[in-house]
Design a protein around this motif. Structure first.
Motif, PDB file in Angstrom:
ATOM      1  N   GLY A  27       0.784  -1.225   0.000  1.00  0.00           N
ATOM      2  CA  GLY A  27       0.000   0.000   0.000  1.00  0.00           C
ATOM      3  C   GLY A  27       0.812   1.269   0.000  1.00  0.00           C
ATOM      4  O   GLY A  27       0.308   2.343   0.342  1.00  0.00           O
ATOM      5  N   VAL A  28       2.097   1.178  -0.399  1.00  0.00           N
ATOM      6  CA  VAL A  28       2.994   2.334  -0.346  1.00  0.00           C
ATOM      7  C   VAL A  28       2.782   3.263  -1.536  1.00  0.00           C
ATOM      8  O   VAL A  28       2.928   4.483  -1.419  1.00  0.00           O
ATOM      9  CB  VAL A  28       4.466   1.872  -0.287  1.00  0.00           C
ATOM     10  N   ILE A  29       2.424   2.705  -2.693  1.00  0.00           N
ATOM     11  CA  ILE A  29       2.252   3.524  -3.898  1.00  0.00           C
ATOM     12  C   ILE A  29       0.837   3.376  -4.440  1.00  0.00           C
ATOM     13  O   ILE A  29       0.178   2.358  -4.236  1.00  0.00           O
ATOM     14  CB  ILE A  29       3.288   3.166  -4.988  1.00  0.00           C
ATOM     15  N   ASP A  30       0.389   4.409  -5.130  1.00  0.00           N
ATOM     16  CA  ASP A  30      -0.986   4.475  -5.631  1.00  0.00           C
ATOM     17  C   ASP A  30      -1.167   3.760  -6.960  1.00  0.00           C
ATOM     18  O   ASP A  30      -0.280   3.770  -7.828  1.00  0.00           O
ATOM     19  CB  ASP A  30      -1.401   5.935  -5.820  1.00  0.00           C
ATOM     20  N   ASP A  31      -2.322   3.191  -7.136  1.00  0.00           N
ATOM     21  CA  ASP A  31      -2.790   2.676  -8.421  1.00  0.00           C
ATOM     22  C   ASP A  31      -3.156   3.884  -9.283  1.00  0.00           C
ATOM     23  O   ASP A  31      -4.029   4.672  -8.931  1.00  0.00           O
ATOM     24  CB  ASP A  31      -4.008   1.790  -8.174  1.00  0.00           C
ATOM     25  N   VAL A  32      -2.451   4.041 -10.422  1.00  0.00           N
ATOM     26  CA  VAL A  32      -2.698   5.206 -11.283  1.00  0.00           C
ATOM     27  C   VAL A  32      -3.301   4.801 -12.623  1.00  0.00           C
ATOM     28  O   VAL A  32      -3.271   5.571 -13.581  1.00  0.00           O
ATOM     29  CB  VAL A  32      -1.400   6.021 -11.505  1.00  0.00           C
ATOM     30  N   THR A  33      -3.865   3.604 -12.683  1.00  0.00           N
ATOM     31  CA  THR A  33      -4.441   3.108 -13.936  1.00  0.00           C
ATOM     32  C   THR A  33      -5.468   4.085 -14.501  1.00  0.00           C
ATOM     33  O   THR A  33      -5.449   4.405 -15.703  1.00  0.00           O
ATOM     34  CB  THR A  33      -5.117   1.738 -13.706  1.00  0.00           C
ATOM     35  N   ASP A  34      -6.369   4.561 -13.652  1.00  0.00           N
ATOM     36  CA  ASP A  34      -7.432   5.457 -14.121  1.00  0.00           C
ATOM     37  C   ASP A  34      -6.874   6.817 -14.534  1.00  0.00           C
ATOM     38  O   ASP A  34      -7.378   7.441 -15.483  1.00  0.00           O
ATOM     39  CB  ASP A  34      -8.494   5.628 -13.041  1.00  0.00           C
ATOM     40  N   LEU A  35      -5.836   7.275 -13.855  1.00  0.00           N
ATOM     41  CA  LEU A  35      -5.219   8.553 -14.226  1.00  0.00           C
ATOM     42  C   LEU A  35      -4.541   8.443 -15.591  1.00  0.00           C
ATOM     43  O   LEU A  35      -4.595   9.373 -16.400  1.00  0.00           O
ATOM     44  CB  LEU A  35      -4.202   8.976 -13.167  1.00  0.00           C
ATOM     45  N   ILE A  36      -3.902   7.317 -15.837  1.00  0.00           N
ATOM     46  CA  ILE A  36      -3.275   7.107 -17.140  1.00  0.00           C
ATOM     47  C   ILE A  36      -4.330   7.124 -18.240  1.00  0.00           C
ATOM     48  O   ILE A  36      -4.137   7.748 -19.294  1.00  0.00           O
ATOM     49  CB  ILE A  36      -2.492   5.775 -17.160  1.00  0.00           C
TER      50      ILE A  36
END
Length: 442
Positions: A113-122
């Motif tokens: 849980g240290v880094i964010d899921d950015v799939t939607d931002l991409i």
């Protein structure tokens, strides 16, 4: 990736006053931010590896000119960035907004849980990001975990084999196409030149995963081996895996003393100073070698693909190291952090960093690899990476337990290099350790 503490040039020249408009023009989508100065008064904290400190400072300067935001850069050794980011998050300090992560640690960072899921931002910003321009194998290996993406590629690291043409010509040698030829070249030069403080190779064998595993990976891929099988199980139970380590051990007696103590800090200046005749290293070394400010071998070096071995006749690169930028889960500045990541990994900025001596950045975009600027800056190296070479490279494990695999293999390789274990025993023990780790996480 290879700035590696080698202080051979001063920091980048400050951009001229009033350069915001040209910068904005070059980095299109941020032009609006430059005009609005909408991030003025805000600060974003970037955790970056020491080898990328030149680019970290350049990013900070350029991003502030474009957006008004101040970027605080914290540099740490390459083997400490994931630990520092994890402790920052788990402690609740949440000092860092963006981290420069080693791609093999992405699974662990995502699972913890240290880094964010950015799939939607991409997906939202794909017209600006142009994800299709990232070299596909790098894009997937560096960012994809369980079907979701956790960052964008920043530095597409791979190795090639550099050699000293002057020393080779002196002893009537040709560039190695096989690992046996590499060892023989090393032997000839060391036996003839050792009295002059010159050795046939710099073998990076320090007991740090990103160092000794890179050296081993070059030989593993050269012999046609793999780290993992298609089903995710260990592929170290192969004759190629053993042969790769045997080849490494054969060359060690003819290397810069001693491989177990040879890190980037020792290997790079030895090659640039004409004291080591061969080194398998990151592709940006070509820029260093042609820079008279730090190199004594300008126009005296050559480069070739990673040699092959055994039955294998097809050269293949390995993704050694390799870094991406990710937003930390505890960031209080996710909006500006994402804009910083898009800027630093953009087409235009990537191309600029590729042609900058000291950046430590290797190609991760098709456009950068094919750019005339990069071809002019790396005329000998660029052809070795083109034509699909990067697409077919050997990747390291990236599952959440990948760091455990790396540490287990690092231990065994170091024992073999120290003479404590044979190559066969070390690889057998590494395979057993890998199988246990993989099974425990199945």
């Amino acid at each position: 990736m290879s700035q590696f503490f080698f202080n051979r040039r001063s920091l980048l020249k400050t951009l001229a006053t009033g350069a915001a408009l040209p910068l904005a023009a070059r980095y299109g989508a941020l032009a609006a931010h430059a005009a609005e100065n909408r991030f003025a008064g805000r600060t974003v904290n970037l955790l970056i590896i020491q080898p990328h400190v030149v680019t970290g400072n350049k990013i900070a300067e350029d991003f502030e000119k474009l957006t008004g935001a101040k970027v605080k850069v914290t540099a740490v050794p390459y083997d400490q960035v994931s630990v520092k980011a994890t402790l920052d998050f788990q402690s609740g300090a949440n000092e860092f907004d963006v981290i420069d992560y080693f791609y093999t640690y992405k699974g662990q960072l995502a699972e913890d849980g240290v880094i964010d899921d950015v799939t939607d931002l991409i997906e939202r910003d794909k017209a600006e990001i142009k994800p299709e321009d990232f070299i596909k194998s790098i894009y997937d290996q560096y960012t994809l975990h369980d079907g979701r993406r956790y960052g964008l590629p920043y530095d597409g690291d791979s190795h090639v084999l550099f050699y000293n043409k002057e020393l080779f010509d002196r002893h009537g040698l040709k560039p190695a196409t096989t690992w046996d030829e590499y060892t023989e070249n090393a032997r000839v030069i060391t036996e003839a030149e050792k009295k002059n403080g010159i050795y046939g190779a710099a073998v990076l064998g320090a007991k740090i995963p990103v160092i000794i595993l890179s050296t081993y990976a070059n030989r593993l891929t050269g012999f046609g081996g793999n780290f993992l099988k298609a089903d995710g199980s260990s592929a170290l139970d192969s004759e190629e895996a053993v042969a790769a380590l045997e080849s490494l051990l054969k060359s060690a007696p003819y290397a810069l003393p001693t491989p177990l103590e040879t890190r980037f800090e020792e290997g790079l200046p030895a090659f640039l100073g004409g004291k080591a005749a061969q080194i398998d290293f990151w592709t940006d070394l070509g820029g260093y070698a042609q820079d008279p400010k730090g190199s004594q071998i300008v126009d005296k070096w050559g480069v070739t693909r990673i040699p092959v071995g055994g039955k294998n006749r097809t050269p293949r690169l390995a993704f050694n190291a390799g870094f991406g930028f990710a937003i930390t889960a505890g960031s209080k500045n996710k909006d500006i952090g994402w804009e910083l990541i898009k800027f630093a990994t953009s087409q235009a900025y990537h191309e600029e960093l590729l042609a900058l001596t000291g950046s430590g950045i290797d190609p991760d975009r098709y456009s950068g690899l094919a750019s005339e600027k990069y071809k002019a800056f790396q005329p000998l190296v660029q052809p070795l990476l083109d034509g699909g070479a990067l697409e077919n490279s050997l990747a390291w494990p990236t599952a959440a337990y990948a760091p455990k695999l790396e540490n287990a293999l690092t231990d065994e390789l170091a024992l073999a290099l120290a003479g404590t274990k044979s190559a066969e025993q070390a690889i057998r023990d590494a395979h057993a350790a890998w199988s246990e780790i993989i099974d425990a996480n199945a």
